[in-house]
Design a protein around this motif. Structure first.
Motif, PDB file in Angstrom:
ATOM      1  N   SER A 107       9.681   5.157  30.542  1.00  0.00           N
ATOM      2  CA  SER A 107       9.487   5.022  31.992  1.00  0.00           C
ATOM      3  C   SER A 107       8.241   5.778  32.426  1.00  0.00           C
ATOM      4  N   GLY A 108       7.946   5.658  33.723  1.00  0.00           N
ATOM      5  CA  GLY A 108       6.803   6.379  34.272  1.00  0.00           C
ATOM      6  C   GLY A 108       7.039   7.872  34.322  1.00  0.00           C
ATOM      7  N   THR A 109       8.215   8.243  34.770  1.00  0.00           N
ATOM      8  CA  THR A 109       8.469   9.678  34.905  1.00  0.00           C
ATOM      9  C   THR A 109       8.452  10.359  33.541  1.00  0.00           C
ATOM     10  N   TYR A 135       3.103  11.098  44.003  1.00  0.00           N
ATOM     11  CA  TYR A 135       4.379  10.729  43.372  1.00  0.00           C
ATOM     12  C   TYR A 135       4.143  10.497  41.887  1.00  0.00           C
ATOM     13  N   HIS A 136       4.921  11.209  41.054  1.00  0.00           N
ATOM     14  CA  HIS A 136       4.768  11.033  39.607  1.00  0.00           C
ATOM     15  C   HIS A 136       6.097  10.790  38.909  1.00  0.00           C
ATOM     16  N   GLY A 137       7.161  10.626  39.699  1.00  0.00           N
ATOM     17  CA  GLY A 137       8.456  10.356  39.097  1.00  0.00           C
ATOM     18  C   GLY A 137       9.513  11.300  39.610  1.00  0.00           C
ATOM     19  N   GLU A 186      -2.929  10.768  41.280  1.00  0.00           N
ATOM     20  CA  GLU A 186      -3.013   9.306  41.354  1.00  0.00           C
ATOM     21  C   GLU A 186      -4.408   9.011  41.901  1.00  0.00           C
ATOM     22  N   GLU A 191       2.250   5.878  46.959  1.00  0.00           N
ATOM     23  CA  GLU A 191       3.394   6.097  47.848  1.00  0.00           C
ATOM     24  C   GLU A 191       3.002   6.788  49.158  1.00  0.00           C
ATOM     25  N   ASP A 219      -2.650   9.340  36.927  1.00  0.00           N
ATOM     26  CA  ASP A 219      -1.430   8.544  36.977  1.00  0.00           C
ATOM     27  C   ASP A 219      -1.805   7.168  37.524  1.00  0.00           C
ATOM     28  N   ILE A 221       0.119   4.520  37.104  1.00  0.00           N
ATOM     29  CA  ILE A 221       1.372   3.772  36.942  1.00  0.00           C
ATOM     30  C   ILE A 221       1.457   2.626  37.950  1.00  0.00           C
ATOM     31  N   GLN A 222       0.903   2.815  39.149  1.00  0.00           N
ATOM     32  CA  GLN A 222       0.859   1.694  40.111  1.00  0.00           C
ATOM     33  C   GLN A 222      -0.487   0.973  40.081  1.00  0.00           C
ATOM     34  N   LYS A 248       5.531   0.830  34.809  1.00  0.00           N
ATOM     35  CA  LYS A 248       5.741  -0.312  35.712  1.00  0.00           C
ATOM     36  C   LYS A 248       5.299  -1.628  35.068  1.00  0.00           C
TER      37      LYS A 248
HETATM   38  N1  PMP Z   1       3.986   7.556  39.084  1.00  0.00           N
HETATM   39  C1  PMP Z   1       3.760   6.697  40.077  1.00  0.00           C
HETATM   40  C2  PMP Z   1       2.414   6.649  40.724  1.00  0.00           C
HETATM   41  C3  PMP Z   1       4.778   5.850  40.510  1.00  0.00           C
HETATM   42  O1  PMP Z   1       4.556   4.998  41.525  1.00  0.00           O
HETATM   43  C4  PMP Z   1       6.040   5.905  39.869  1.00  0.00           C
HETATM   44  C5  PMP Z   1       7.178   5.009  40.299  1.00  0.00           C
HETATM   45  N2  PMP Z   1       7.217   4.645  41.619  1.00  0.00           N
HETATM   46  C6  PMP Z   1       6.226   6.823  38.826  1.00  0.00           C
HETATM   47  C7  PMP Z   1       5.177   7.628  38.471  1.00  0.00           C
HETATM   48  C8  PMP Z   1       7.551   6.939  38.129  1.00  0.00           C
HETATM   49  O2  PMP Z   1       7.821   5.807  37.360  1.00  0.00           O
HETATM   50  P1  PMP Z   1       9.325   5.449  36.946  1.00  0.00           P
HETATM   51  O3  PMP Z   1      10.055   5.010  38.167  1.00  0.00           O
HETATM   52  O4  PMP Z   1       9.186   4.383  35.899  1.00  0.00           O
HETATM   53  O5  PMP Z   1       9.901   6.698  36.375  1.00  0.00           O
END
Ligand code: PMP
Length: 398
Positions: A107-109, A135-137, A186, A191, A219, A221-222, A248
């Motif tokens: 997962s991202g977190t 936001y990082h998880g 990010e 978020e 990060d 992830i988005q 993601k």
């Molecule tokens: N980092 C960012 C920038 C995110 O948007 C998210 C999820 N919204 C995460 C980390 C965490 O990812 P996950 O929900 O897969 O743990």
């Protein structure tokens, strides 16, 4: 007979008093179909996951092909699993030299956790710097660097030695020092409601990190996997991080994340203790096959090249006196209204009208728009018309 709706509320742990409660039976491309036969346009891609649309044929085929071989064999890092190897190879072919070693997570977190652990090992330091509204998880390491106290306070104590800086504040960059293990950021704050970095901001951070021997973690992830018009947003900024986080859409619809760094940095996880980060399912064969196929779709059909044109259609339509600002980064968009209540009413109306949109964690007055990158120009026209009609209806309700 007890409905799934009742069973959902009874047996699935709830995280809010007002879940969306749509019961989707089938998804294809940009569309979702519920059990009543209603059709919806998915304008948020399951929160930035379905970048190539739902059930893309090439992704499905890749998963089916892998299913003929194996699903799970062994925990991460022991066996040579060809889906992992070939995805890591494809990915690193599209990354700078210093991002040549991929650690696959669930997962991202978990990617955030792995990157933070790696930064501690590589630098021998413990301080982490992150940013307000980042936001990082939601696991406890990631929560420690989250940029909003509301979501953290009930879980303290969290990690000590964390510090938040205001995003886009050039002066605050001086607070990055020789005590800092890593800066995690990010490059576009998603978020927070799609907040873009000012010109030169990320390169200034890069310079300070270099001067202080600090690792820079991006990060994406988005923002990764084509969302903003290039495979990774950092390419548009000419700034390369020491560690890159992906998740993601990285799994093509299946759960997959990664933290990516240099081969040299990653060797820190191989000793004292050995198995410095360990996961049973991270890099699962089906997830890697799916993610790689999705990335190949992005590249083959050059979906990134079409993004600017598509973004302009949204720009063209989304004008209304109730809209305060429209922020865009490719197909990652935030439509800001003057207040949260209005936004949430419009979101409700959109969903009633067959358009799935949502709000942002740290920006409840902003509407999230992040459709599959495969959305066509005609579909964008339709989506925008529904959106404007919904704004109009809610406006007229007073
Ligand atoms: N980092 C960012 C920038 C995110 O948007 C998210 C999820 N919204 C995460 C980390 C965490 O990812 P996950 O929900 O897969 O743990």
């Amino acid at each position: 007979m007890i409905s799934d709706r009742q069973l959902f509320l009874r047996h699935l742990a709830q995280t809010s008093d007002h879940p969306m409660m749509l019961e989707i039976e089938r998804a294809a491309g940009i569309y979702l179909f519920d059990i009543q036969g209603n059709k919806y346009i998915d304008l948020i891609s399951g929160i930035n996951v379905s970048n190539v649309g739902h059930l893309h044929q090439k992704v499905v085929l890749a998963i089916e092909e892998q299913l003929k071989h194996y699903m799970h064999l062994m925990v991460y890092g022991e066996f040579i699993q060809s889906p992992q190897v070939s995805y890591a190879r494809l990915l690193t072919e599209h990354l700078p030299e210093k991002l040549s070693s991929v650690y696959f997570t669930n997962s991202g977190t978990e990617a955030t956790e792995g990157a933070m652990k790696l930064a501690k090992r590589v630098t021998g330091r413990t301080e982490f710097i992150s940013f307000f509204k980042s936001y990082h998880g939601h696991t406890q390491g990631a929560l420690s660097v989250m940029g909003d106290e509301y979501w953290k306070q009930a879980y303290r104590p969290l990690l000590p030695d964390t510090r938040l800086l205001p995003f886009n504040d050039f002066k605050a960059i001086e607070l990055i020092t020789e005590d800092t293990a890593a800066v995690i950021i990010e490059p576009i704050q998603a978020e927070a409601g799609v907040i873009l970095p000012q010109a030169g901001y990320l390169s200034k951070i890069r310079g300070r990190c270099d001067d202080m021997g600090v690792l820079l973690i991006f990060d994406e992830i988005q923002t990764g996997m084509g969302r903003t018009g290039t495979l990774f947003f950092f390419e548009q900024q000419g700034v390369v991080p020491d560690i890159l986080l992906l998740a993601k859409s990285f799994g093509g619809g299946l759960p997959l994340g990664a933290f990516i760094s240099s081969h040299q940095n990653m060797t820190a996880l191989t000793h004292d203790p050995v198995l410095g980060h360990l996961t049973t399912f991270g890099g699962n064969a089906l997830c890697c096959a799916s993610g790689k196929a999705a990335m190949e779709v992005l590249l083959k059909y050059d979906l990134m090249a079409e993004i600017k044109g598509k973004q302009e259609i949204f720009n063209h339509w989304l004008k209304h006196k109730r809209i305060k600002q429209f922020r865009v980064a490719g197909l990652l968009m935030a439509l800001e209204f003057y207040d949260e209540r209005f936004n949430k009413e419009v979101i409700k109306k959109c969903i009633e009208n067959g358009l799935i949109v949502d709000w942002f964690l740290f920006a409840p007055e902003c509407m999230r728009i992040a459709p599959p990158l495969t959305i066509t120009q005609e579909e964008i026209n339709i989506a925008c018309k529904i959106l404007l009609r919904s704004i109009e209806t809610v406006s007229n309700q007073g």
